[in-house]
Design a protein around this motif. Structure first.
Motif, PDB file in Angstrom:
ATOM      1  N   LEU A   1       1.866  10.513  -6.949  1.00 23.76           N
ATOM      2  CA  LEU A   1       2.191   9.279  -7.587  1.00 23.76           C
ATOM      3  C   LEU A   1       2.742   9.447  -8.981  1.00 23.76           C
ATOM      4  O   LEU A   1       1.942  10.301  -9.643  1.00 23.76           O
ATOM      5  N   LEU A   2       3.858   8.833  -9.268  1.00 19.60           N
ATOM      6  CA  LEU A   2       4.607   8.615 -10.328  1.00 19.60           C
ATOM      7  C   LEU A   2       4.785   7.437 -11.070  1.00 19.60           C
ATOM      8  O   LEU A   2       4.366   6.169 -10.349  1.00 19.60           O
ATOM      9  N   ALA A   3       5.157   7.528 -12.236  1.00 19.27           N
ATOM     10  CA  ALA A   3       5.403   6.289 -12.981  1.00 19.27           C
ATOM     11  C   ALA A   3       6.161   5.032 -12.013  1.00 19.27           C
ATOM     12  O   ALA A   3       5.909   3.738 -12.159  1.00 19.27           O
ATOM     13  N   ASP A   4       7.178   5.461 -11.258  1.00 20.30           N
ATOM     14  CA  ASP A   4       7.913   4.477 -10.373  1.00 20.30           C
ATOM     15  C   ASP A   4       7.170   3.688  -9.425  1.00 20.30           C
ATOM     16  O   ASP A   4       7.509   2.603  -8.795  1.00 20.30           O
ATOM     17  N   ASP A   5       5.765   4.400  -9.075  1.00 19.30           N
ATOM     18  CA  ASP A   5       4.886   3.457  -8.329  1.00 19.30           C
ATOM     19  C   ASP A   5       4.310   2.589  -8.695  1.00 19.30           C
ATOM     20  O   ASP A   5       3.299   1.858  -8.085  1.00 19.30           O
ATOM     21  N   LYS A   6       4.272   2.458  -9.943  1.00 18.32           N
ATOM     22  CA  LYS A   6       3.936   1.133 -10.724  1.00 18.32           C
ATOM     23  C   LYS A   6       2.195   1.076 -10.900  1.00 18.32           C
ATOM     24  O   LYS A   6       1.797  -0.090 -10.320  1.00 18.32           O
ATOM     25  N   MET A   7       1.504   2.187 -10.825  1.00 17.25           N
ATOM     26  CA  MET A   7       0.104   2.085 -10.547  1.00 17.25           C
ATOM     27  C   MET A   7      -0.623   2.128 -12.048  1.00 17.25           C
ATOM     28  O   MET A   7      -1.858   1.963 -12.150  1.00 17.25           O
TER      29      MET A   7
ATOM     30  N   MET B   1       1.008  -1.230  -0.015  1.00 16.07           N
ATOM     31  CA  MET B   1      -0.014   0.122  -0.013  1.00 16.07           C
ATOM     32  C   MET B   1       0.899   1.384  -0.091  1.00 16.07           C
ATOM     33  O   MET B   1       1.991   1.371   0.679  1.00 16.07           O
ATOM     34  N   ILE B   2       0.383   2.245  -0.635  1.00 16.69           N
ATOM     35  CA  ILE B   2       1.276   3.552  -0.768  1.00 16.69           C
ATOM     36  C   ILE B   2       0.228   4.593  -0.012  1.00 16.69           C
ATOM     37  O   ILE B   2      -0.974   4.815  -0.458  1.00 16.69           O
ATOM     38  N   VAL B   3       0.741   5.163   0.839  1.00 12.35           N
ATOM     39  CA  VAL B   3       0.102   6.310   1.586  1.00 12.35           C
ATOM     40  C   VAL B   3       1.164   7.348   1.692  1.00 12.35           C
ATOM     41  O   VAL B   3       1.992   7.356   1.949  1.00 12.35           O
ATOM     42  N   ARG B   4       0.612   8.336   1.143  1.00 15.31           N
ATOM     43  CA  ARG B   4       1.262   9.683   1.193  1.00 15.31           C
ATOM     44  C   ARG B   4       0.332  10.832   1.543  1.00 15.31           C
ATOM     45  O   ARG B   4      -0.900  10.931   1.177  1.00 15.31           O
ATOM     46  N   HIS B   5       0.933  11.963   1.832  1.00 16.79           N
ATOM     47  CA  HIS B   5       0.406  13.238   1.943  1.00 16.79           C
ATOM     48  C   HIS B   5       1.041  14.635   1.137  1.00 16.79           C
ATOM     49  O   HIS B   5       2.268  14.372   0.852  1.00 16.79           O
ATOM     50  N   VAL B   6      -0.045  15.003   0.335  1.00 13.75           N
ATOM     51  CA  VAL B   6       0.496  16.055  -0.406  1.00 13.75           C
ATOM     52  C   VAL B   6       1.661  16.931  -0.079  1.00 13.75           C
ATOM     53  O   VAL B   6       2.604  17.433  -0.433  1.00 13.75           O
ATOM     54  N   GLY B   7       1.676  17.158   1.365  1.00  9.36           N
ATOM     55  CA  GLY B   7       2.623  18.195   1.928  1.00  9.36           C
ATOM     56  C   GLY B   7       3.935  17.528   1.839  1.00  9.36           C
ATOM     57  O   GLY B   7       5.019  18.265   1.980  1.00  9.36           O
ATOM     58  N   GLU B   8       4.087  15.987   1.689  1.00 14.65           N
ATOM     59  CA  GLU B   8       5.488  15.746   1.476  1.00 14.65           C
ATOM     60  C   GLU B   8       6.067  15.979   0.421  1.00 14.65           C
ATOM     61  O   GLU B   8       7.380  15.828   0.237  1.00 14.65           O
TER      62      GLU B   8
ATOM     63  N   PHE C   1      -0.797   4.850 -13.504  1.00 16.13           N
ATOM     64  CA  PHE C   1      -1.106   6.216 -13.941  1.00 16.13           C
ATOM     65  C   PHE C   1      -0.298   7.023 -13.180  1.00 16.13           C
ATOM     66  O   PHE C   1       0.266   6.571 -12.014  1.00 16.13           O
ATOM     67  N   SER C   2      -0.352   8.476 -13.118  1.00 13.87           N
ATOM     68  CA  SER C   2       0.075   9.313 -12.043  1.00 13.87           C
ATOM     69  C   SER C   2      -1.009  10.010 -11.707  1.00 13.87           C
ATOM     70  O   SER C   2      -1.953  10.588 -12.302  1.00 13.87           O
ATOM     71  N   PHE C   3      -0.709  10.918 -10.423  1.00 15.95           N
ATOM     72  CA  PHE C   3      -1.887  11.606  -9.732  1.00 15.95           C
ATOM     73  C   PHE C   3      -1.119  12.832  -9.194  1.00 15.95           C
ATOM     74  O   PHE C   3      -0.234  12.769  -8.321  1.00 15.95           O
ATOM     75  N   HIS C   4      -1.791  13.893  -9.476  1.00 16.89           N
ATOM     76  CA  HIS C   4      -1.126  15.369  -9.148  1.00 16.89           C
ATOM     77  C   HIS C   4      -2.249  16.237  -8.658  1.00 16.89           C
ATOM     78  O   HIS C   4      -3.532  16.154  -8.942  1.00 16.89           O
ATOM     79  N   GLU C   5      -1.896  17.147  -7.816  1.00 14.40           N
ATOM     80  CA  GLU C   5      -2.587  18.231  -7.447  1.00 14.40           C
ATOM     81  C   GLU C   5      -1.841  19.431  -8.023  1.00 14.40           C
ATOM     82  O   GLU C   5      -0.681  19.570  -7.940  1.00 14.40           O
ATOM     83  N   THR C   6      -2.635  20.082  -8.823  1.00 15.90           N
ATOM     84  CA  THR C   6      -1.988  21.376  -9.548  1.00 15.90           C
ATOM     85  C   THR C   6      -2.788  22.784  -9.097  1.00 15.90           C
ATOM     86  O   THR C   6      -4.092  22.422  -9.040  1.00 15.90           O
TER      87      THR C   6
END
Length: 130
Positions: free
Chosen positions: A27-33, A1-8, A35-40
């Motif tokens: 979340l980026l390519a290296d996370d192997k999901m 499981m991957i758990v991250r906070h955008v603040g990190e 897709f990637s996931f961003h706040e912009t």
């Protein structure tokens, strides 16, 4: 499981800051999901030419206001909380910030590596994960 906070991501190489927008790539390519996931956050009063020839993107507007204009037909769409748009045809467009910062959540397929910025044609290059 991957758990991250955008603040990190803030202040790291996963936060890309330009005069027009700040992208926090959670979340980026290296996370192997797959897709990637961003706040912009789109800066008020800005205009960015975008043409994702190598990626599909879905965007969910969370707060603020703005506008997207498709270049092929000149259609304009008002952006604000609750609006979702998907660039399912690699749609070339203008993304414009409104009067308040526009905060959006973005998903890219294929996933970004985190290093991408728009080139002169508004394209993100197709990069591979490390």
């Amino acid at each position: 499981m991957i758990v991250r906070h955008v603040g990190e991501v803030i202040g790291t190489d996963q936060e890309i800051v330009t005069p027009n927008w700040t992208s926090r790539r959670v979340l980026l390519a290296d996370d192997k999901m797959g897709f990637s996931f961003h706040e912009t956050v789109i800066a008020p009063g800005t205009e960015t030419h975008i043409h994702y020839q190598n990626h599909l993107e879905a965007v969910w507007c969370i707060e603020g206001d703005g506008e997207i204009e498709t270049i092929a037909d000149g259609r304009k769409y008002t952006l604000g909380p609750g609006v979702v748009y998907a660039l399912d045809q690699h749609d070339e467009h203008w993304l414009r910030g409104g009067t308040a910062p526009l905060r959006v959540i973005c998903v890219f397929n294929p996933p970004l590596t985190g290093r991408e910025v728009h080139d002169a044609a508004g394209v993100y290059p197709l990069e591979t994960a490390s």
